[in-house]
Each structure stands twice: as structure tokens, then as C-alpha cells.
Design a protein around this motif. Structure first.
Motif, short mmCIF file in Angstrom:
data_model
loop_
_atom_site.label_atom_id
_atom_site.label_comp_id
_atom_site.label_asym_id
_atom_site.label_seq_id
_atom_site.Cartn_x
_atom_site.Cartn_y
_atom_site.Cartn_z
N SER A 220 -2.60 -2.61 -8.47
CA SER A 220 -1.28 -2.01 -7.93
C SER A 220 -0.32 -2.96 -7.70
O SER A 220 0.75 -3.22 -7.99
CB SER A 220 -1.60 -1.07 -6.91
N LEU A 221 -1.04 -4.39 -6.94
CA LEU A 221 -0.03 -5.17 -6.51
C LEU A 221 0.65 -6.16 -7.34
O LEU A 221 1.71 -6.49 -7.30
CB LEU A 221 -0.82 -6.09 -5.44
N HIS A 223 1.42 -5.09 -10.28
CA HIS A 223 2.58 -4.34 -11.05
C HIS A 223 3.56 -4.16 -9.84
O HIS A 223 5.05 -4.09 -10.43
CB HIS A 223 1.93 -2.88 -11.33
N GLN A 224 3.63 -3.91 -8.48
CA GLN A 224 4.75 -3.62 -7.72
C GLN A 224 5.23 -4.72 -7.31
O GLN A 224 6.58 -4.73 -6.76
CB GLN A 224 4.12 -2.75 -6.78
N GLY A 225 4.52 -6.11 -7.17
CA GLY A 225 5.12 -7.13 -6.60
C GLY A 225 5.05 -7.45 -5.09
O GLY A 225 4.40 -6.72 -4.45
N SER A 228 5.91 -4.31 -1.18
CA SER A 228 5.35 -3.21 -1.62
C SER A 228 4.33 -2.53 -0.52
O SER A 228 3.73 -3.44 0.29
CB SER A 228 4.93 -3.02 -2.87
N TRP A 229 4.03 -1.34 -0.73
CA TRP A 229 2.95 -0.95 0.30
C TRP A 229 1.83 -1.26 -0.03
O TRP A 229 0.68 -1.46 0.90
CB TRP A 229 2.97 0.67 0.50
N SER A 230 1.65 -1.63 -1.33
CA SER A 230 0.37 -2.23 -1.94
C SER A 230 -0.12 -3.49 -1.01
O SER A 230 -1.26 -3.83 -0.86
CB SER A 230 0.21 -2.38 -3.26
N HIS A 402 2.63 -14.53 -10.97
CA HIS A 402 2.89 -13.15 -11.44
C HIS A 402 3.73 -12.97 -12.59
O HIS A 402 4.72 -13.82 -12.53
CB HIS A 402 3.76 -12.59 -10.02
#
Length: 402
Positions: A220-221, A223-225, A228-230, A402
Motif C-alpha cells: 500500500s505504501l 502505491h500511496q507514497g 500517507s496513513w500507510s 519509488h
């Protein structure tokens, strides 16, 4: 039937072999209060073969060469020190003791495959034992050298791969004086409890945090960068995984040592209830923390103060902390995030020292109650978890890959 080759405490079959091997030793200690030296040597060889034989044969050869080298080095230093306690020889002996570990850390940057020639699982922890031996000989606290006892100290198989880091004099006392039946009954009880708690930590909590949830958060991280909350969830999840996995391993090592009649020091003592970062390091990976404190920080402080390098003891202490934690960072690996991890913890400890001095000076003006204690624990926990986020290397993935 072929012998299994597994990393210590990583596979249930390892514990089956342990149970079979330790039963005769447990029986002797419980019934007669004695330990068969030859039997301990036999099961040590068996479990070293399980850990370093078969497909790990290169590590096994490296371990044999390492033990021969360190045994001869300590013997030479002990022999020379009896003649003359020269500083130059002492520093040379320490440098030679850490040379194999240095090669293992540096060579991968030149030739990754060549590191296998020198490296094996647990080389760091054996190096700490070797350096400790030389330093305590220099101090005069270890006056006699018995090569066979020293080899047993190095190759004590319950702790060989990742500690805890025992002290030679404490280990030698347990080696030469098996516990009485009454004392051993207590050790046996503690050992069994430690092993069962270790299973819960490592194979249940550590598994779910590390093998189930962490990969999902990492995906998830990616994808979100960064923002993020991840990332926050990843930080807490990785911190829990790191603790339960390593604390579980340490419980196994201490528990098996107890079953063998050795009171090996524990490695973790509820570190997440610490109310400042100094207390945290007195509770987290304790044998490593105390080793770095006693054999690096205290000696560096003594030198800085004796030679009056700094006028202020506070400045000397802060320099000592930065030197200590940067060395610890380099020990973990030559990457920017390990160095940042060391720098971060050194900064936190210096700030903590400053706060404790301020708090002592203004004791009457500052509140001190259950709420402030809880707040201190909460803030320390956040600071520690952020340091583990740095340590995890995930920021390197986000910034550069990333």
C-alpha cells in the motif's frame, strides 16, 4: 535419515532436536546436580553442524577459522600482557579482533560473494565476546586464560547467532559450578516459561506483524507514497514486528541456556514502558546496550576527561554519545539510514540529558504525577517507533527506488 540444516530457532524441527538433546542434561542436573562436560561439548558440535553444516558449509569453515584465529589472538595478548601492558599492543589486539567483522561489513561493497569467505551467522556477537576478553585482560579483571573455556564461551550454541551477549567471568562461573538441584529447579521453570513465551512472541505475534500485515502495508505504501496513513501504520507494525521477533528469539536463547543450567542475562525488559530514551536503552537489547556502554562509551569518556579534551563534562558526554551511536549505526550496516538511525538516537539522548538536568534544576516548578509519566511514556514510544521506521530502510525505498 539426513540431518536438518536450519537457522537456530527458525524452524519447529530445531526445537524437536533440542528437546531430545537436552533431556539427558536436564535429568543429570535435576537428579544429581551435575553436568557432563563431554555431553555439552557433544551437543554443541551437533547443533553447530545443524546451523553451519550442509548448504551452510562455507559459514561453517569461516566459523572454524574465526575461532582458531581469536583463540590464538587472545592467547598471544594474554602472554604478552604478562610481560608488559603496552597500550600499542592492546590497540593492535583489539584491531585484529574486529578485523574479520570489519571485512564482512566492508567487502560486500567491493565483492558481495567474497564476504562468504569471512562471514557466518553470529560473527558480530562472537566479536563482541573477543573484544570484551581482551579489554578485561587489559583491565586486570581476567587474570587467567584457559583456551578451552574461552572456546566454550565463544561457541555456547544457544546464544551463538544473535546473543544475548554474555560476560566471560559470569559464564565461566556457571561453567565450573553447575547449579544446585534447588537452584536448577528455578532455572528449569524459568527456561520452560521463556521458551513458551518466545513461541507466542516470535511465531504468533511476530509472524502476524511481520509476515501478514507488514507486506500488505508495504504494498500500500509503495502505491500511496510518503505522505500517507500507510506510512504511519507501517511504522507501528514494523516496530511491533521488530520487538516480538527479536524478543522471541532472545527468550529462546535464554530459555535453552536455563535448561542447560546457565543463567544467561535477558535481553529485553518491557522497553515500551520507558519514560525517556535513556531508560529505553536500559530495557532494549540490554546486553548489547550494556556492552557498548561499558566497552566503548565509558572508556571513551575516561580518555576524553583524563586528557582534558573538553573543558565541560557535558560536552564530553555528548561527544561520547554521538561516537557511540554512530559506531552502532555502522555496525548495523554501511547505509545512510543506519547512520541516520545512530545520529537520531544520539541526538535524542543528548536532548534527554539536557531535559533531565533542567528538570532537576526546576523540580519544584514542574509537575510530576501519573499524567506526566504517561505522557513521557507515550512520547518516548513515538520517538522510538520513528527511529525504527528509519531503521527499516523503507524510507530508502520511498526516496530512491519509488
Amino acid at each position: 535419515m539426513s540431518w536438518p540444516h536450519v537457522i537456530p530457532y527458525a524452524n519447529p524441527i530445531y526445537f524437536l532436536w533440542l528437546a531430545v538433546a537436552l533431556l539427558p542434561m536436564i535429568f543429570m542436573l535435576l537428579i544429581k546436580g551435575k553436568r557432563w562436560g563431554w555431553y555439552q561439548s557433544l551437543i554443541t558440535l551437533i547443533f553447530l553442524y545443524i546451523s553451519f553444516g550442509g548448504k551452510y558449509w562455507q559459514q561453517g569453515l569461516a566459523l572454524i577459522g574465526y575461532v582458531i584465529f581469536q583463540t590464538l589472538l587472545v592467547w598471544c595478548y594474554h602472554h604478552y600482557r604478562q610481560q608488559k601492558n603496552a597500550s600499542g599492543i592492546f590497540y593492535l589486539a583489539v584491531a585484529l579482533a574486529i578485523l574479520p567483522l570489519t571485512l564482512v561489513k566492508v567487502i560486500p561493497f567491493v565483492d558481495g560473494g567474497a564476504a562468504a569467505i569471512f562471514g557466518f551467522l553470529g560473527i558480530s556477537y562472537l566479536t563482541f565476546k573477543s573484544v570484551q576478553m581482551i579489554m578485561e585482560m587489559r583491565d586486570g579483571t581476567i587474570k587467567e586464560y584457559h583456551p578451552l573455556r574461552y572456546i566454550q564461551f565463544l561457541l555456547f550454541f544457544p546464544t551463538i547467532s544473535s546473543g544475548p551477549i554474555d560476560r566471560y567471568r559470569r559464564f565461566e562461573k556457571d561453567l565450573l559450578e553447575p547449579p544446585t538441584r534447588e537452584v536448577y529447579a528455578g532455572l528449569l521453570n524459568r527456561g520452560i516459561w521463556s521458551i513458551f513465551l518466545g513461541f507466542f512472541y516470535k511465531f504468533i505475534l511476530g509472524y502476524y506483524f511481520g509476515q501478514v500485515w507488514l507486506p500488505l502495508l508495504n504494498k500500500s505504501l509503495m502505491h500511496q507514497g510518503f505522505f500517507s496513513w500507510s506510512l504511519i501504520l507501517y511504522m507501528y507494525c514494523y516496530s511491533m514486528y521488530l520487538f516480538f521477533d527479536f524478543a522471541g528469539y532472545s527468550l529462546f536463547a535464554v530459555g535453552v541456556s536455563n535448561l542447560m543450567g546457565y543463567d544467561t542475562p535477558k535481553n529485553f525488559n518491557k522497553p515500551f514502558i520507558s519514560d525517556n530514551i535513556k531508560e529505553f536503552w536500559n530495557r532494549w537489547h540490554m546486553t548489547l546496550s550494556f556492552w557498548f556502554r561499558d566497552f566503548i562509551y565509558m572508556r571513551l569518556m575516561f580518555t576524553l576527561i583524563k586528557k582534558k579534551v573538553f573543558k565541560s563534562r557535558i560536552v564530553a558526554s555528548n561527544v561520547g554519545y554521538f561516537a557511540l551511536f554512530m559506531i552502532m549505526g555502522v555496525w548495523h550496516g554501511l547505509t545512510w539510514y543506519y547512520l541516520l538511525y545512530g545520529f537520531y538516537h544520539a541526538s535524542l539522548i543528548c536532548l534527554t540529558d539536557a531535559w533531565l538536568r533542567f528538570k532537576k534544576k526546576h523540580k519544584k516548578q514542574l509537575p510530576s504525577n501519573k499524567f506526566t509519566k504517561a505522557l513521557a511514556i507515550f512520547l518516548t514510544f513515538q520517538a522510538v517507533c520513528f527511529s525504527f521506521l528509519i531503521f527499516s530502510g523503507v524510507l530508502d525505498q520511498l526516496f530512491f527506488h519509488h
